[in-house]
Design an enzyme around this catalytic site. Sequence first.
Site, PDB file in Angstrom:
ATOM      1  N   THR A  11      -1.312   7.821  18.929  1.00  0.00           N
ATOM      2  CA  THR A  11      -2.339   8.814  18.601  1.00  0.00           C
ATOM      3  C   THR A  11      -2.671   8.763  17.110  1.00  0.00           C
ATOM      4  OG1 THR A  11      -0.754  10.555  18.130  1.00  0.00           O
ATOM      5  CG2 THR A  11      -1.532  10.381  20.405  1.00  0.00           C
ATOM      6  N   ASP A  63       3.250  -0.527  12.870  1.00  0.00           N
ATOM      7  CA  ASP A  63       2.145   0.361  13.236  1.00  0.00           C
ATOM      8  C   ASP A  63       2.713   1.698  13.707  1.00  0.00           C
ATOM      9  OD1 ASP A  63      -0.735   0.563  13.572  1.00  0.00           O
ATOM     10  OD2 ASP A  63      -0.301   0.825  15.697  1.00  0.00           O
ATOM     11  N   SER A  94     -14.380   2.284  12.914  1.00  0.00           N
ATOM     12  CA  SER A  94     -15.463   1.328  12.664  1.00  0.00           C
ATOM     13  C   SER A  94     -15.356   0.151  13.634  1.00  0.00           C
ATOM     14  CB  SER A  94     -15.453   0.860  11.209  1.00  0.00           C
ATOM     15  OG  SER A  94     -14.160   0.587  10.771  1.00  0.00           O
ATOM     16  N   ARG A 136       0.500  10.058  14.404  1.00  0.00           N
ATOM     17  CA  ARG A 136       0.361  10.622  13.061  1.00  0.00           C
ATOM     18  C   ARG A 136      -0.633  11.766  13.135  1.00  0.00           C
ATOM     19  NH1 ARG A 136      -0.426   6.350   9.052  1.00  0.00           N
ATOM     20  NH2 ARG A 136       1.806   6.240   8.886  1.00  0.00           N
ATOM     21  N   TYR A 185       0.841  -1.209   0.000  1.00  0.00           N
ATOM     22  CA  TYR A 185       0.000   0.000   0.000  1.00  0.00           C
ATOM     23  C   TYR A 185       0.871   1.251   0.000  1.00  0.00           C
ATOM     24  CZ  TYR A 185      -3.733   3.209   1.522  1.00  0.00           C
ATOM     25  OH  TYR A 185      -4.639   4.243   1.621  1.00  0.00           O
ATOM     26  N   PHE A 212     -14.156   0.062  16.739  1.00  0.00           N
ATOM     27  CA  PHE A 212     -14.624   0.434  18.081  1.00  0.00           C
ATOM     28  C   PHE A 212     -16.148   0.570  18.101  1.00  0.00           C
ATOM     29  CE2 PHE A 212     -10.533   2.689  19.853  1.00  0.00           C
ATOM     30  CZ  PHE A 212      -9.850   1.478  19.730  1.00  0.00           C
TER      31      PHE A 212
HETATM   32  N1  LIG Z   1     -10.382   6.469   4.373  1.00  0.00           N
HETATM   33  C1  LIG Z   1      -9.189   6.898   4.729  1.00  0.00           C
HETATM   34  O1  LIG Z   1      -8.947   7.145   5.909  1.00  0.00           O
HETATM   35  C2  LIG Z   1      -8.113   7.113   3.702  1.00  0.00           C
HETATM   36  C3  LIG Z   1      -6.865   7.597   4.131  1.00  0.00           C
HETATM   37  C4  LIG Z   1      -5.863   7.786   3.204  1.00  0.00           C
HETATM   38  C5  LIG Z   1      -6.104   7.548   1.866  1.00  0.00           C
HETATM   39  N2  LIG Z   1      -7.303   7.093   1.469  1.00  0.00           N
HETATM   40  C6  LIG Z   1      -7.470   6.808   0.038  1.00  0.00           C
HETATM   41  O2  LIG Z   1      -8.735   7.223  -0.419  1.00  0.00           O
HETATM   42  C7  LIG Z   1      -9.224   6.295  -1.387  1.00  0.00           C
HETATM   43  C8  LIG Z   1     -10.602   5.804  -0.980  1.00  0.00           C
HETATM   44  O3  LIG Z   1     -10.510   5.145   0.280  1.00  0.00           O
HETATM   45  P1  LIG Z   1     -11.784   4.592   1.053  1.00  0.00           P
HETATM   46  O4  LIG Z   1     -11.526   4.774   2.492  1.00  0.00           O
HETATM   47  O5  LIG Z   1     -13.014   5.129   0.459  1.00  0.00           O
HETATM   48  O6  LIG Z   1     -11.637   3.032   0.768  1.00  0.00           O
HETATM   49  P2  LIG Z   1     -12.641   1.995   0.114  1.00  0.00           P
HETATM   50  O7  LIG Z   1     -11.995   0.667   0.187  1.00  0.00           O
HETATM   51  O8  LIG Z   1     -13.994   2.141   0.726  1.00  0.00           O
HETATM   52  O9  LIG Z   1     -12.721   2.492  -1.378  1.00  0.00           O
HETATM   53  C9  LIG Z   1     -11.868   2.077  -2.394  1.00  0.00           C
HETATM   54  C10 LIG Z   1     -12.706   1.745  -3.615  1.00  0.00           C
HETATM   55  O10 LIG Z   1     -11.846   1.365  -4.682  1.00  0.00           O
HETATM   56  C11 LIG Z   1     -12.385   0.209  -5.307  1.00  0.00           C
HETATM   57  N3  LIG Z   1     -11.285  -0.521  -5.952  1.00  0.00           N
HETATM   58  C12 LIG Z   1     -10.260  -1.179  -5.353  1.00  0.00           C
HETATM   59  N4  LIG Z   1      -9.439  -1.703  -6.273  1.00  0.00           N
HETATM   60  C13 LIG Z   1      -9.960  -1.363  -7.497  1.00  0.00           C
HETATM   61  C14 LIG Z   1      -9.576  -1.617  -8.822  1.00  0.00           C
HETATM   62  N5  LIG Z   1      -8.477  -2.332  -9.112  1.00  0.00           N
HETATM   63  N6  LIG Z   1     -10.349  -1.116  -9.819  1.00  0.00           N
HETATM   64  C15 LIG Z   1     -11.470  -0.401  -9.547  1.00  0.00           C
HETATM   65  N7  LIG Z   1     -11.879  -0.125  -8.300  1.00  0.00           N
HETATM   66  C16 LIG Z   1     -11.130  -0.611  -7.282  1.00  0.00           C
HETATM   67  C17 LIG Z   1     -13.043  -0.551  -4.191  1.00  0.00           C
HETATM   68  O11 LIG Z   1     -13.984  -1.513  -4.625  1.00  0.00           O
HETATM   69  C18 LIG Z   1     -13.665   0.586  -3.376  1.00  0.00           C
HETATM   70  O12 LIG Z   1     -14.939   0.917  -3.858  1.00  0.00           O
HETATM   71  C19 LIG Z   1      -8.190   5.181  -1.500  1.00  0.00           C
HETATM   72  O13 LIG Z   1      -7.369   5.417  -2.614  1.00  0.00           O
HETATM   73  C20 LIG Z   1      -7.402   5.308  -0.235  1.00  0.00           C
HETATM   74  O14 LIG Z   1      -6.073   4.876  -0.390  1.00  0.00           O
HETATM   75  C21 LIG Z   1      -8.316   6.854   2.354  1.00  0.00           C
END
Ligand SMILES: NC(=O)c1ccc[n+]([C@@H]2O[C@H](COP(=O)([O-])OP(=O)(O)OC[C@H]3O[C@@H](n4cnc5c(N)ncnc54)[C@H](O)[C@@H]3O)[C@@H](O)[C@H]2O)c1
Length: 311
Positions: free
Chosen positions: A210, A273, A189, A277, A145, A191
């Site tokens: 934190t 971990d 989620s 952050r 990742y 918790f």
């Molecule tokens: N939620 C957070 O705290 C957070 C933090 C940092 C970065 N992000 C980034 O934000 C974005 C969305 O995160 P999220 O929390 O909504 O996660 P999520 O897992 O709910 O959403 C990711 C989506 O991408 C889709 N997906 C995965 N692989 C795919 C592929 N190969 N082709 C097409 N679709 C694909 C999944 O089905 C899902 O709908 C991600 O790129 C994630 O890295 C999220």
Amino acid sequence: MSKKILVTGGAGFLGSHLCDKLLAAGNDVLCVDNFFTGRKENILHLLANPRFELMRHDVTFPLYVEVDQIYNLACPASPVHYQFDPVQTTKTSVHGAINMLGLAKRVRARILQASTSEVYGDPEIHPQTEDYWGRVNPIGIRSCYDEGKRCAETLFFDYWRQHKVEIKVVRIFNTYGPRMHPNDGRVVSNFIVQALKGENITIYGQGTQTRSFCYADDLVDAMIGMMGSDKDLTGPVNIGNPGEFTMLELANMVIRLTGSKSQIIFMPLPQDDPKQRRPDISLAKSKLGWEPKIQLEDGLKETIRYFKNKI
Ligand SMILES: NC(=O)c1ccc[n+]([C@@H]2O[C@H](COP(=O)([O-])OP(=O)(O)OC[C@H]3O[C@@H](n4cnc5c(N)ncnc54)[C@H](O)[C@@H]3O)[C@@H](O)[C@H]2O)c1
């Protein structure tokens, strides 16, 4: 003016909120998702909207569509999901970025990358500013990742330098809210679900590490603000909520807000971990005029309401 906008990962947690806001602003939205972690129920309410279109597609394969803007969110975001098939995770970040950047180049679309605070790894400086290069383990179990996202950033900047593609990179810090996947192992989620079921609340380590938590609505506003910003603002720009809470504080707040009888139990810390952050969001404040508005307690109440309905 209304635009044609592609949202990859649009059926996921953040993607679905983004689709909501883009449609509400009068745009046409094409949601592309392979439903690995995304769910139809997240976008069910949009299917009847004539301005909304859904396409099942994996971004590791090329895509040919006519759009004005691309938000590239496709990628599983929680450790349980991105470690399930780590090779596919890297492919999604890297091949996905190449395919979406290729599309942006062809159709001259502006493209935004949902990068992550994980590019900072286990940081030596605190809070993290955008010019910090990070401390990432390249061969650990989180690397698919972290390094995938780092390589995607590299590709974005090379397409910008080499092909003059208009890029926008945001580094997202922990975000929570309704439509989070209930089994994704993310702390908020976890918790909430544990508290609502009256199960023990699991804290890894001593609970002194934190995190900062940004509510989804705030986050999506920042992404849209970034997309609409000056052409020269490529980022990376940190977006998140700088309010810092220990895991123990969060667990106690969730127990209080749910009125749960759950007990807190402690388990060993997983590998790599991060201990702390927190985003430095000075750049987002000055360039986008953005800062989060929703307090943790208010956001948690909304999220608890959502999970109560689901469970
Ligand atoms: N939620 C957070 O705290 C957070 C933090 C940092 C970065 N992000 C980034 O934000 C974005 C969305 O995160 P999220 O929390 O909504 O996660 P999520 O897992 O709910 O959403 C990711 C989506 O991408 C889709 N997906 C995965 N692989 C795919 C592929 N190969 N082709 C097409 N679709 C694909 C999944 O089905 C899902 O709908 C991600 O790129 C994630 O890295 C999220």
